[in-house]
Design a protein around this motif. Structure first.
Motif, short mmCIF file in Angstrom:
data_model
loop_
_atom_site.label_atom_id
_atom_site.label_comp_id
_atom_site.label_asym_id
_atom_site.label_seq_id
_atom_site.Cartn_x
_atom_site.Cartn_y
_atom_site.Cartn_z
N ALA A 1 0.82 -1.20 0.00
CA ALA A 1 0.00 0.00 0.00
C ALA A 1 0.86 1.26 0.00
CB ALA A 1 -0.93 0.00 1.22
N ALA A 2 2.00 1.18 0.69
CA ALA A 2 2.88 2.34 0.76
C ALA A 2 3.73 2.50 -0.49
CB ALA A 2 3.79 2.22 1.99
N ARG A 3 3.97 1.38 -1.20
CA ARG A 3 4.84 1.41 -2.37
C ARG A 3 4.18 0.70 -3.55
NH1 ARG A 3 10.51 0.00 0.79
NH2 ARG A 3 10.27 1.62 2.38
N PRO A 4 3.09 1.25 -4.03
CA PRO A 4 2.39 0.60 -5.15
C PRO A 4 3.28 0.53 -6.38
CG PRO A 4 1.53 2.81 -4.78
CD PRO A 4 2.42 2.51 -3.62
N GLY A 5 3.20 -0.59 -7.07
CA GLY A 5 3.98 -0.73 -8.29
C GLY A 5 5.45 -1.04 -8.09
N SER A 6 5.85 -1.32 -6.86
CA SER A 6 7.27 -1.56 -6.59
C SER A 6 7.72 -2.94 -7.05
CB SER A 6 7.55 -1.42 -5.09
OG SER A 6 6.84 -2.39 -4.36
N GLY A 7 6.79 -3.84 -7.26
CA GLY A 7 7.15 -5.18 -7.71
C GLY A 7 7.80 -6.04 -6.66
N ILE A 8 7.66 -5.69 -5.38
CA ILE A 8 8.24 -6.49 -4.30
C ILE A 8 7.46 -7.79 -4.16
CG2 ILE A 8 8.73 -6.58 -1.83
CD1 ILE A 8 8.99 -3.50 -1.92
N THR A 9 8.18 -8.91 -4.07
CA THR A 9 7.57 -10.23 -3.91
C THR A 9 7.73 -10.69 -2.47
OG1 THR A 9 8.06 -10.86 -6.20
CG2 THR A 9 7.67 -12.65 -4.64
N PHE A 10 6.66 -11.20 -1.90
CA PHE A 10 6.69 -11.71 -0.53
C PHE A 10 6.43 -13.21 -0.55
CE2 PHE A 10 5.66 -7.25 -0.18
CZ PHE A 10 6.43 -6.82 0.90
N VAL A 11 7.25 -13.94 0.19
CA VAL A 11 7.17 -15.40 0.25
C VAL A 11 7.10 -15.82 1.71
CG1 VAL A 11 8.29 -17.59 -0.34
CG2 VAL A 11 8.52 -15.61 -1.88
N ASN A 12 6.18 -16.72 2.04
CA ASN A 12 6.06 -17.24 3.40
C ASN A 12 6.40 -18.73 3.38
OD1 ASN A 12 5.29 -18.10 5.96
ND2 ASN A 12 3.35 -16.98 5.96
N ARG A 13 7.35 -19.12 4.22
CA ARG A 13 7.71 -20.53 4.35
C ARG A 13 7.62 -20.99 5.81
NH1 ARG A 13 6.96 -20.44 -0.29
NH2 ARG A 13 8.31 -21.13 -2.02
N GLY A 14 6.83 -20.30 6.62
CA GLY A 14 6.63 -20.72 8.00
C GLY A 14 5.96 -22.07 8.08
N VAL A 15 6.35 -22.89 9.06
CA VAL A 15 5.79 -24.23 9.25
C VAL A 15 5.39 -24.38 10.72
CG1 VAL A 15 6.21 -26.71 9.19
CG2 VAL A 15 7.12 -25.25 7.37
N GLY A 16 4.11 -24.63 10.95
CA GLY A 16 3.62 -24.79 12.31
C GLY A 16 4.33 -25.90 13.06
N GLY A 17 4.66 -25.64 14.32
CA GLY A 17 5.31 -26.63 15.16
C GLY A 17 6.82 -26.62 15.12
N ASP A 18 7.41 -25.88 14.22
CA ASP A 18 8.86 -25.90 14.06
C ASP A 18 9.58 -25.28 15.25
OD1 ASP A 18 8.97 -27.23 11.69
OD2 ASP A 18 9.91 -25.60 10.56
N GLY A 19 10.71 -25.89 15.60
CA GLY A 19 11.71 -25.27 16.45
C GLY A 19 12.89 -24.88 15.59
N VAL A 20 13.92 -24.35 16.21
CA VAL A 20 15.04 -23.85 15.42
C VAL A 20 15.76 -24.98 14.68
CG1 VAL A 20 16.75 -23.93 17.29
CG2 VAL A 20 16.97 -22.23 15.45
N ALA A 21 15.83 -26.19 15.26
CA ALA A 21 16.48 -27.30 14.56
C ALA A 21 15.71 -27.70 13.30
CB ALA A 21 16.62 -28.51 15.49
N ASP A 22 14.38 -27.62 13.36
CA ASP A 22 13.56 -27.91 12.18
C ASP A 22 13.82 -26.87 11.10
OD1 ASP A 22 11.95 -30.11 13.42
OD2 ASP A 22 11.28 -28.47 14.71
N LEU A 23 13.92 -25.64 11.51
CA LEU A 23 14.19 -24.57 10.56
C LEU A 23 15.54 -24.81 9.87
CD1 LEU A 23 12.59 -21.98 9.83
CD2 LEU A 23 14.11 -20.73 11.38
N ARG A 24 16.53 -25.18 10.66
CA ARG A 24 17.85 -25.45 10.08
C ARG A 24 17.79 -26.61 9.08
NH1 ARG A 24 23.45 -26.70 13.49
NH2 ARG A 24 24.84 -26.79 11.66
N ALA A 25 17.01 -27.65 9.40
CA ALA A 25 16.95 -28.84 8.55
C ALA A 25 16.37 -28.55 7.18
CB ALA A 25 16.14 -29.93 9.25
N ARG A 26 15.48 -27.58 7.09
CA ARG A 26 14.86 -27.27 5.79
C ARG A 26 15.36 -25.96 5.20
NH1 ARG A 26 10.63 -23.61 6.49
NH2 ARG A 26 9.86 -23.34 8.63
N TRP A 27 16.44 -25.44 5.73
CA TRP A 27 16.89 -24.10 5.36
C TRP A 27 17.31 -24.00 3.90
CZ3 TRP A 27 15.59 -19.91 7.67
CH2 TRP A 27 16.24 -18.70 7.40
N ARG A 28 17.96 -25.03 3.38
CA ARG A 28 18.41 -24.97 1.99
C ARG A 28 17.22 -24.79 1.05
NH1 ARG A 28 21.97 -23.15 -1.09
NH2 ARG A 28 23.47 -23.83 0.50
#
Length: 215
Positions: free
Chosen positions: A45-72
């Motif tokens: 809304a603040a930057r219309p037409g900027s072409g910024i892409t947003f990606v969400n890869r959050g996974v419910g239940g994850d701890g930091v070790a889970d995040l590391r395991a799928r980081w690549r």
């Protein structure tokens, strides 16, 4: 410290269920229904037409070790320009609901590993969001013993890796007092309400140079 979102940048949100918020089960909402989508909406809304892409890869239940395991696959292969991370409360929660303990040293080692991959493998800016707890029961106050060292670790890593820091724990606990109780911010002490998500989104967008909406 703020981050710079250039035109056509790719922003990656990473974390657990607080970031996921339905994105895995609702194919029509790839950004979920929480702070990640709200923050993206504020930036767009603040930057219309900027072409910024947003990606969400959050996974419910994850701890930091889970995040590391799928980081690549779920982070490096996305090749983001900005990486936003919110992780840690499950590492505390599992200690109290199932006896699974993640030591402070292991937490820092795994967190440091993912940040090092970003620093060494991507030309990306970092946003680190503190894990947080807004206690709704007397029992949850005891969780602070486990969570507070993790918050301090995230603050220290933000300094070390030159990341923008979103100090969510204090912000949301203060908001709970202003709102009349923790249940207005995080119904179970962990998962934000719509108001809690909105406050996170506004704080995140402010780190990206977007002014907070006037109430």
């Amino acid at each position: 410290m703020t981050v710079s979102l250039h035109r056509s940048a790719t922003v990656l949100f990473q974390g657990d269920s607080i970031t996921d918020v339905g994105r895995l089960v609702e194919p029509d909402t790839p950004l979920g229904n929480g702070y990640a989508r709200m923050a993206a909406d504020l930036v767009r809304a603040a930057r219309p037409g900027s072409g910024i892409t947003f990606v969400n890869r959050g996974v419910g239940g994850d701890g930091v070790a889970d995040l590391r395991a799928r980081w690549r696959e779920d982070a490096m292969d996305v090749a983001p320009d900005v990486v936003s991370v919110l992780i840690g409360v499950n590492d505390t929660w599992r200690r109290y609901d199932s006896g699974e303990v993640t030591s402070p040293e292991a937490f820092e080692d795994d967190y440091r590993a993912i940040l090092t991959q970003v620093r060494d493998g991507l030309d990306a800016q970092l946003i680190l969001i503190e894990p947080f707890l807004v206690p709704v029961t007397d029992e949850q106050w005891a969780w602070r013993e486990d969570l507070d060292p993790r918050i301090q670790t995230v603050r220290r890593l933000a300094e070390e890796y030159d990341a923008a820091l979103l100090a969510a724990d204090g912000m949301l606990n203060q908001a709970a007092r202003a709102a009349g109780g923790a249940e207005h911010i995080a119904g179970d002490g962990v998962h934000p309400t719509p108001l809690g998500h909105r406050l996170l989104a506004e704080a995140w967008a402010a780190l990206a140079g977007v002014e907070r909406p006037r109430s």
